[in-house]
Write an enzyme that holds these catalytic residues in place. Structure first.
Site, mmCIF file in Angstrom:
data_model
loop_
_atom_site.group_PDB
_atom_site.id
_atom_site.type_symbol
_atom_site.label_atom_id
_atom_site.label_comp_id
_atom_site.label_asym_id
_atom_site.label_seq_id
_atom_site.Cartn_x
_atom_site.Cartn_y
_atom_site.Cartn_z
ATOM 1 N N CYS A 72 21.246 46.093 32.307
ATOM 2 C CA CYS A 72 21.275 44.634 32.313
ATOM 3 C C CYS A 72 20.494 44.075 33.494
ATOM 4 C CB CYS A 72 22.730 44.153 32.358
ATOM 5 S SG CYS A 72 22.875 42.368 32.478
ATOM 6 N N CYS B 219 21.965 41.063 35.202
ATOM 7 C CA CYS B 219 23.110 41.309 36.091
ATOM 8 C C CYS B 219 22.645 41.905 37.419
ATOM 9 C CB CYS B 219 24.096 42.302 35.486
ATOM 10 S SG CYS B 219 24.410 42.107 33.759
ATOM 11 N N ASP B 220 21.694 42.821 37.368
ATOM 12 C CA ASP B 220 21.391 43.654 38.543
ATOM 13 C C ASP B 220 20.017 43.410 39.160
ATOM 14 O OD1 ASP B 220 23.862 44.835 38.118
ATOM 15 O OD2 ASP B 220 23.039 46.325 36.754
#
Ligand code: NAP
Length: 307
Positions: A131, A134-135
Site C-alpha cells: 500500500c 499507507c507507507d
C-alpha cells in the site's frame, strides 16, 4: 435472530447497511480484519460522484458508516471465521461466537496478493508493503520499487514519486494491463523507470531487518542481478476473501463469488456485494451500487418469506 448480517465494512458493506437500515431491518455489520476495506488505505478519491474536489477514502467510508448508524445499523469488530449456510437460519461464527441470521450479505472484498518470495513476508512492515498510500511517506528521498503492470502499479508508482528519489516499476512482461491513461502518466514521469520482462527472485536483507536490495531476473535472457532499493511495493492484484464460504457459496477458479443475478449467490438468502464478486470494475462507486442491490435483494427475499 438478525434479519441481515452484512459481512465486511468497506464501501459495499456499509452501503448495504444504509439501505438495510433504512428498510428497518436493523442489520449487523461485521467489520472484518480490514475495517473500512480498500478505501481506508487510499488517499484522495476523485471519481466518487458528488465530491467535485474529491474526498479522502477513509473519510468517505466512515461517512457511509455513520449514515448507516444513523438509521439503526449496528457495527461489530471481529471477523467471520466460519459459516454454516447449509440450513436456515444461517449461522456465522464471529470470532468464536455463533450468530443466527435470516439473510447474509457477503461484502468481504479482496486482499492484496503477494509474490511469495522467500523473504517477502519477513520484511512486511520493514520495507515490503502492499500500500503506497499507507507507507509512501516513509520513503522521502529514497529508492523504491513497484511490482506489477496494472493500474494499481501505475497509480502507486506515480504516488510514490511525491516522496521517493527514484521509482522502478518491475513488470514480468513488456505489455501492460494498465489502462493507457495511467500508463502514459507513469511514462511521462521522469522519476519512474521501467524494467520489463523482469521478475523478482527475492528481497533482502532479513539480517538487517530492512529492505536493502532485490534480486531481479530477466525472463528473456535469464540474466540475474541485484538492485539496491529501500522500499518494495507489491501491486499485483488481489485475492477475494471467501475462505469461510468455500464449499458452500459457489466460487470461481480464483475464489471470487459467482453471481447468480441481481446480487444473489447459489444459496437463496445469501447475497454478495463488491470486490468479493467483482473482478472487473472494483471501484468504490460500483461496490456501493452493489451494496445497495444486495440490501434491496435481501429486503425483498425477507418479504417473500413473510418477515
Ligand atoms: P491487475 O489489473 O490484475 O494487474 C495485476 C498486475 O500484476 C498485472 O500486470 C500482472 O501481470 C501482475 N502480476 C500478477 N501476478 C503476478 C506475479 N505473481 N508476479 C509478477 N507480476 C504479477 O490488478 P490491479 O492493478 O490491482 O487492478 C485491479 C483492477 O482495479 C483493474 O480493473 C484496474 O483497472 C482497477 N484499478 C483502477 C484504478 C483507477 O482507475 N484509478 C486504480 C487501480 C486499480 P500480467 O499483466 O502479466 O498478468
Amino acid at each position: 435472530m438478525r434479519n441481515v448480517i452484512i459481512i465486511g465494512s468497506g464501501c459495499a458493506g456499509n452501503t448495504a447497511a444504509v439501505y438495510a437500515a433504512r428498510a428497518n431491518l436493523k442489520p449487523l455489520v461485521v467489520g472484518g480484519h480490514e475495517p473500512g476495506g480498500q478505501l481506508s488505505i487510499t488517499s484522495l478519491v476523485e471519481n466518487f460522484p458528488g465530491f467535485p474536489e474529491g474526498i479522502q477514502g477513509p473519510e468517505l467510508v466512515e461517512n457511509i458508516r455513520r449514515q448507516a448508524e444513523h438509521f439503526g445499523a449496528e457495527f461489530t469488530h471481529g471477523s467471520v471465521i466460519e459459516a454454516d449456510l447449509r440450513t436456515r437460519p444461517f449461522r456465522l461464527n464471529i470470532d468464536g461466537e455463533w450468530q443466527p441470521a435470516r439473510t447474509v450479505i457477503i461484502a468481504t472484498g479482496a486482499s492484496a496478493r503477494w509474490l511469495n518470495l522467500p523473504n517477502e513476508q519477513k520484511l512486511i512492515g520493514h520495507g515490503v508493503s502492499s500500500c503506497a498510500t499507507c507507507d509512501g511517506f516513509f520513503y522521502r528521498g529514497k529508492k523504491v520499487m513497484v511490482i506489477g503492470g496494472g493500474d494499481t502499479a501505475m497509480e502507486e508508482a506515480n504516488f510514490l514519486t511525491r516522496f521517493a528519489s527514484e521509482v522502478a516499476v518491475v513488470h514480468r512482461r513488456d505489455d501492460f494491463r494498465a489502462s493507457k491513461i495511467m500508463l502514459d502518466r507513469a511514462r511521462a514521469n521522469s522519476k519512474i523507470k521501467f524494467l520489463t520482462n523482469t521478475v523478482v527472485d527475492d528481497v533482502h536483507d532479513i539480517n538487517h531487518g530492512a529492505v536493502t536490495a532485490v534480486t531481479l531476473r530477466n525472463v528473456k535472457t535469464g540474466e540475474t542481478w541485484q538492485r539496491d532499493v529501500d522500499g518494495f511495493f507489491v501491486a499485483i492484484g488481489h485475492i477475494p476473501n471467501t475462505k469461510p464460504f468455500a464449499g458452500q457459496v459457489e466460487l470461481d477458479d480464483e475464489g471470487y463469488i459467482v453471481d447468480h443475478g441481481n446480487a444473489t449467490t447459489n444459496i437463496p438468502g445469501v447475497f454478495h456485494a463488491g470486490d468479493v464478486q467483482d473482478r472487473l470494475y472494483r471501484q468504490a462507486i460500483t461496490a456501493a451500487g452493489m451494496g445497495c442491490m444486495a440490501a434491496i435483494a435481501a429486503e425483498r427475499f425477507l418479504e417473500t418469506e413473510g418477515h
